[in-house]
Design a protein around this motif. Sequence first.
Motif, PDB file in Angstrom:
ATOM      1  N   GLY A  53      10.424   7.869  -5.468  1.00  0.00           N
ATOM      2  CA  GLY A  53       9.558   7.084  -4.603  1.00  0.00           C
ATOM      3  C   GLY A  53      10.193   5.774  -4.194  1.00  0.00           C
ATOM      4  N   PRO A  54       9.499   4.989  -3.379  1.00  0.00           N
ATOM      5  CA  PRO A  54      10.034   3.705  -2.905  1.00  0.00           C
ATOM      6  C   PRO A  54      10.465   2.811  -4.059  1.00  0.00           C
ATOM      7  CG  PRO A  54       7.996   4.250  -1.765  1.00  0.00           C
ATOM      8  CD  PRO A  54       8.130   5.243  -2.867  1.00  0.00           C
ATOM      9  N   THR A  55      11.593   2.133  -3.887  1.00  0.00           N
ATOM     10  CA  THR A  55      12.040   1.136  -4.855  1.00  0.00           C
ATOM     11  C   THR A  55      11.484  -0.217  -4.422  1.00  0.00           C
ATOM     12  OG1 THR A  55      14.073   2.349  -5.347  1.00  0.00           O
ATOM     13  CG2 THR A  55      14.031   0.008  -5.912  1.00  0.00           C
ATOM     14  N   ILE A  56      10.707  -0.832  -5.285  1.00  0.00           N
ATOM     15  CA  ILE A  56      10.068  -2.105  -4.982  1.00  0.00           C
ATOM     16  C   ILE A  56      10.919  -3.220  -5.568  1.00  0.00           C
ATOM     17  CG2 ILE A  56       7.989  -3.494  -5.282  1.00  0.00           C
ATOM     18  CD1 ILE A  56       6.451  -0.827  -5.588  1.00  0.00           C
ATOM     19  N   VAL A  57      11.481  -4.061  -4.700  1.00  0.00           N
ATOM     20  CA  VAL A  57      12.383  -5.134  -5.137  1.00  0.00           C
ATOM     21  C   VAL A  57      11.616  -6.454  -5.166  1.00  0.00           C
ATOM     22  CG1 VAL A  57      14.551  -6.336  -4.697  1.00  0.00           C
ATOM     23  CG2 VAL A  57      14.344  -3.898  -4.139  1.00  0.00           C
ATOM     24  N   LEU A  58      11.618  -7.083  -6.330  1.00  0.00           N
ATOM     25  CA  LEU A  58      10.884  -8.326  -6.556  1.00  0.00           C
ATOM     26  C   LEU A  58      11.808  -9.370  -7.171  1.00  0.00           C
ATOM     27  CD1 LEU A  58       7.808  -6.636  -8.295  1.00  0.00           C
ATOM     28  CD2 LEU A  58       7.979  -7.250  -5.872  1.00  0.00           C
TER      29      LEU A  58
ATOM     30  N   ALA B  43       4.861  13.244  -4.209  1.00  0.00           N
ATOM     31  CA  ALA B  43       5.745  12.102  -3.978  1.00  0.00           C
ATOM     32  C   ALA B  43       4.949  10.918  -3.450  1.00  0.00           C
ATOM     33  CB  ALA B  43       6.853  12.466  -2.985  1.00  0.00           C
ATOM     34  N   TYR B  44       5.467   9.723  -3.726  1.00  0.00           N
ATOM     35  CA  TYR B  44       4.886   8.496  -3.184  1.00  0.00           C
ATOM     36  C   TYR B  44       5.522   8.177  -1.831  1.00  0.00           C
ATOM     37  CZ  TYR B  44       3.168   7.300  -7.931  1.00  0.00           C
ATOM     38  OH  TYR B  44       2.544   7.275  -9.151  1.00  0.00           O
ATOM     39  N   ARG B  45       4.708   7.597  -0.936  1.00  0.00           N
ATOM     40  CA  ARG B  45       5.219   7.109   0.351  1.00  0.00           C
ATOM     41  C   ARG B  45       4.731   5.680   0.560  1.00  0.00           C
ATOM     42  NH1 ARG B  45       2.968   6.959   5.499  1.00  0.00           N
ATOM     43  NH2 ARG B  45       1.284   8.434   4.964  1.00  0.00           N
ATOM     44  N   MET B  46       5.624   4.834   1.052  1.00  0.00           N
ATOM     45  CA  MET B  46       5.236   3.459   1.366  1.00  0.00           C
ATOM     46  C   MET B  46       4.480   3.437   2.690  1.00  0.00           C
ATOM     47  SD  MET B  46       5.208   0.303   0.391  1.00  0.00           S
ATOM     48  CE  MET B  46       6.470   0.186  -0.903  1.00  0.00           C
ATOM     49  N   VAL B  47       3.261   2.920   2.668  1.00  0.00           N
ATOM     50  CA  VAL B  47       2.455   2.783   3.886  1.00  0.00           C
ATOM     51  C   VAL B  47       2.692   1.410   4.504  1.00  0.00           C
ATOM     52  CG1 VAL B  47       0.112   2.736   4.832  1.00  0.00           C
ATOM     53  CG2 VAL B  47       0.708   4.371   3.029  1.00  0.00           C
ATOM     54  N   GLU B  48       2.681   0.379   3.650  1.00  0.00           N
ATOM     55  CA  GLU B  48       2.917  -0.970   4.157  1.00  0.00           C
ATOM     56  C   GLU B  48       3.347  -1.880   3.012  1.00  0.00           C
ATOM     57  OE1 GLU B  48       0.833  -4.028   7.300  1.00  0.00           O
ATOM     58  OE2 GLU B  48      -0.480  -3.126   5.809  1.00  0.00           O
ATOM     59  N   HIS B  49       4.284  -2.768   3.325  1.00  0.00           N
ATOM     60  CA  HIS B  49       4.727  -3.779   2.366  1.00  0.00           C
ATOM     61  C   HIS B  49       4.915  -5.085   3.123  1.00  0.00           C
ATOM     62  CE1 HIS B  49       7.760  -5.025  -1.055  1.00  0.00           C
ATOM     63  NE2 HIS B  49       6.804  -5.916  -0.848  1.00  0.00           N
ATOM     64  N   GLN B  50       4.122  -6.077   2.755  1.00  0.00           N
ATOM     65  CA  GLN B  50       4.244  -7.410   3.345  1.00  0.00           C
ATOM     66  C   GLN B  50       4.598  -8.411   2.249  1.00  0.00           C
ATOM     67  OE1 GLN B  50       1.331  -8.871   6.046  1.00  0.00           O
ATOM     68  NE2 GLN B  50       0.936  -6.873   6.986  1.00  0.00           N
ATOM     69  N   VAL B  51       5.512  -9.317   2.577  1.00  0.00           N
ATOM     70  CA  VAL B  51       5.920 -10.379   1.666  1.00  0.00           C
ATOM     71  C   VAL B  51       5.611 -11.709   2.335  1.00  0.00           C
ATOM     72  CG1 VAL B  51       7.785 -11.351   0.297  1.00  0.00           C
ATOM     73  CG2 VAL B  51       7.787  -8.909   0.814  1.00  0.00           C
TER      74      VAL B  51
ATOM     75  N   GLU C  79       0.854  -1.193   0.000  1.00  0.00           N
ATOM     76  CA  GLU C  79       0.000   0.000   0.000  1.00  0.00           C
ATOM     77  C   GLU C  79       0.880   1.228   0.000  1.00  0.00           C
ATOM     78  OE1 GLU C  79      -3.223   2.401   2.759  1.00  0.00           O
ATOM     79  OE2 GLU C  79      -3.085   0.220   2.977  1.00  0.00           O
ATOM     80  N   MET C  80       0.633   2.137  -0.961  1.00  0.00           N
ATOM     81  CA  MET C  80       1.358   3.403  -1.020  1.00  0.00           C
ATOM     82  C   MET C  80       0.343   4.543  -1.048  1.00  0.00           C
ATOM     83  SD  MET C  80       4.693   2.837  -3.486  1.00  0.00           S
ATOM     84  CE  MET C  80       3.791   3.002  -5.023  1.00  0.00           C
ATOM     85  N   ILE C  81       0.833   5.731  -0.708  1.00  0.00           N
ATOM     86  CA  ILE C  81       0.001   6.926  -0.775  1.00  0.00           C
ATOM     87  C   ILE C  81       0.800   8.021  -1.480  1.00  0.00           C
ATOM     88  CG2 ILE C  81       0.744   7.776   1.503  1.00  0.00           C
ATOM     89  CD1 ILE C  81      -2.129   8.869   1.851  1.00  0.00           C
ATOM     90  N   ALA C  82       0.111   8.841  -2.249  1.00  0.00           N
ATOM     91  CA  ALA C  82       0.733  10.005  -2.883  1.00  0.00           C
ATOM     92  C   ALA C  82       0.426  11.230  -2.045  1.00  0.00           C
ATOM     93  CB  ALA C  82       0.208  10.183  -4.298  1.00  0.00           C
ATOM     94  N   GLU C  83       1.454  12.024  -1.757  1.00  0.00           N
ATOM     95  CA  GLU C  83       1.291  13.190  -0.889  1.00  0.00           C
ATOM     96  C   GLU C  83       2.028  14.386  -1.465  1.00  0.00           C
ATOM     97  OE1 GLU C  83       0.998  10.970   3.452  1.00  0.00           O
ATOM     98  OE2 GLU C  83       2.982  11.497   2.684  1.00  0.00           O
ATOM     99  N   GLU C  84       1.663  15.566  -0.978  1.00  0.00           N
ATOM    100  CA  GLU C  84       2.368  16.789  -1.346  1.00  0.00           C
ATOM    101  C   GLU C  84       3.545  17.001  -0.395  1.00  0.00           C
ATOM    102  OE1 GLU C  84      -0.419  20.182  -2.446  1.00  0.00           O
ATOM    103  OE2 GLU C  84      -1.808  18.777  -1.502  1.00  0.00           O
ATOM    104  N   THR C  85       4.678  17.405  -0.939  1.00  0.00           N
ATOM    105  CA  THR C  85       5.850  17.691  -0.120  1.00  0.00           C
ATOM    106  C   THR C  85       5.833  19.161   0.305  1.00  0.00           C
ATOM    107  OG1 THR C  85       7.234  18.262  -2.023  1.00  0.00           O
ATOM    108  CG2 THR C  85       7.151  15.944  -1.375  1.00  0.00           C
ATOM    109  N   GLU C  86       6.737  19.525   1.202  1.00  0.00           N
ATOM    110  CA  GLU C  86       6.782  20.889   1.712  1.00  0.00           C
ATOM    111  C   GLU C  86       7.088  21.915   0.625  1.00  0.00           C
ATOM    112  OE1 GLU C  86       9.524  21.051   4.909  1.00  0.00           O
ATOM    113  OE2 GLU C  86       8.256  19.913   6.303  1.00  0.00           O
ATOM    114  N   ASP C  87       7.820  21.506  -0.399  1.00  0.00           N
ATOM    115  CA  ASP C  87       8.175  22.444  -1.460  1.00  0.00           C
ATOM    116  C   ASP C  87       7.195  22.404  -2.635  1.00  0.00           C
ATOM    117  OD1 ASP C  87       8.870  19.963  -2.316  1.00  0.00           O
ATOM    118  OD2 ASP C  87      10.981  20.400  -2.666  1.00  0.00           O
ATOM    119  N   GLY C  88       6.031  21.800  -2.430  1.00  0.00           N
ATOM    120  CA  GLY C  88       4.992  21.840  -3.438  1.00  0.00           C
ATOM    121  C   GLY C  88       5.065  20.761  -4.496  1.00  0.00           C
ATOM    122  N   LEU C  89       6.004  19.830  -4.375  1.00  0.00           N
ATOM    123  CA  LEU C  89       6.074  18.715  -5.301  1.00  0.00           C
ATOM    124  C   LEU C  89       5.173  17.581  -4.811  1.00  0.00           C
ATOM    125  CD1 LEU C  89       9.914  18.704  -6.043  1.00  0.00           C
ATOM    126  CD2 LEU C  89       8.085  19.638  -7.467  1.00  0.00           C
TER     127      LEU C  89
END
Length: 350
Positions: free
Chosen positions: A107-112, A82-90, A70-80
């Motif tokens: 954003g987060p690098t997802i390694v598979l 960005a993606y944030r990782m909320v949870e990653h289960q394997v 689960e990821m979320i997209a958010e606004e950064t302090e400088d107005g850009l």
Amino acid sequence: MKYQHSYAVGGFTASDQTQYSPIVRRFGCLFIKPGIALILSLGMFFLSSAESIGAERDSDKKNGAKHHIEMIAEETEDGLLAYRMVEHQVDGVNITSRYSTQATIPGPTIVLTEGDKVRLTIRNGVTVSPDQQISVHVHGVHYTILSDGTLKIINKVEDEGAYPDHGGRFYTYLWDVAPGTAGTWPYHDHNFETHNGSEDRGLFGTVIVNPASGSVTASNGSSISSLPVSSIKKDYVLYLADDAFWGMEIDGASKQQIPLGVNPILTAKGGDNVRFHLIAMGTYLNRFQLEGYQWVDPGTTKLIVAKDIGPLENHAFTIKALGSANYMNANFSRKLMGMRGSFNVTSGAP
């Protein structure tokens, strides 16, 4: 069926194939058969369901890992953005601590690994407009049209993104990391403002698919060898924008991810095996160089000293860290803009 959005936790699906279990799908069909046909069908149903479930469990054991992300997209302090990782289960193990607790660019690098299955849910925390979607469009791995992460104008099915998160709005994608998908691939938004996406605002990241064989080809100065992925001490993910590199580092032992910012300084110990992942996110042709080093051009046995990379193209290589050097975008106009950084190698094993 038409794609279904859902605003309730646990109610999101990427297709009717995940909305119901095999048992529920069969059970729904039974009630349209009256009398004796129903009784006979019930017997066949329980038998075939047991066989199906057993086969699915056996298949799960043989196939790769199951990722719930689960990821979320958010606004950064400088107005850009960005993606944030909320949870990653394997396979039920929580590995979220590997990621930054902040929304980051990149954003987060997802390694598979080849053979894995991924269920990725995106939430939209960018509240600039109530009807403005954010999506995740990925390259390289396999998926159906319902997981394309684009607007209906492109996929001809549905707008496949998440609306602003006011109480739990989600969109979920299913990826099949099939054999042959090993490599380094970008993911990015494709719905914000226009169907061209908003990677120029910061919504981009990388998927690294390691080969099922567990080994990669590497350069040791002037020779080529095969190395286990587990021997890689660091992964450097470098995004080539139109005027700068954006960097992310992954520690080979802890798997911790560290955003490095613009034109970052990369560090390694002498003798360590390190891997570079290059993705062009801009609109220009790039020419990557790592001064004093040569590496294997993927898919060949050829050693090269530079690589031309066009928009959304990717390039990855593994080397042994033998000495400090500069890396740069040697394309003339990009070089004038200062697209360069340092690869600092400290003393260690030769």
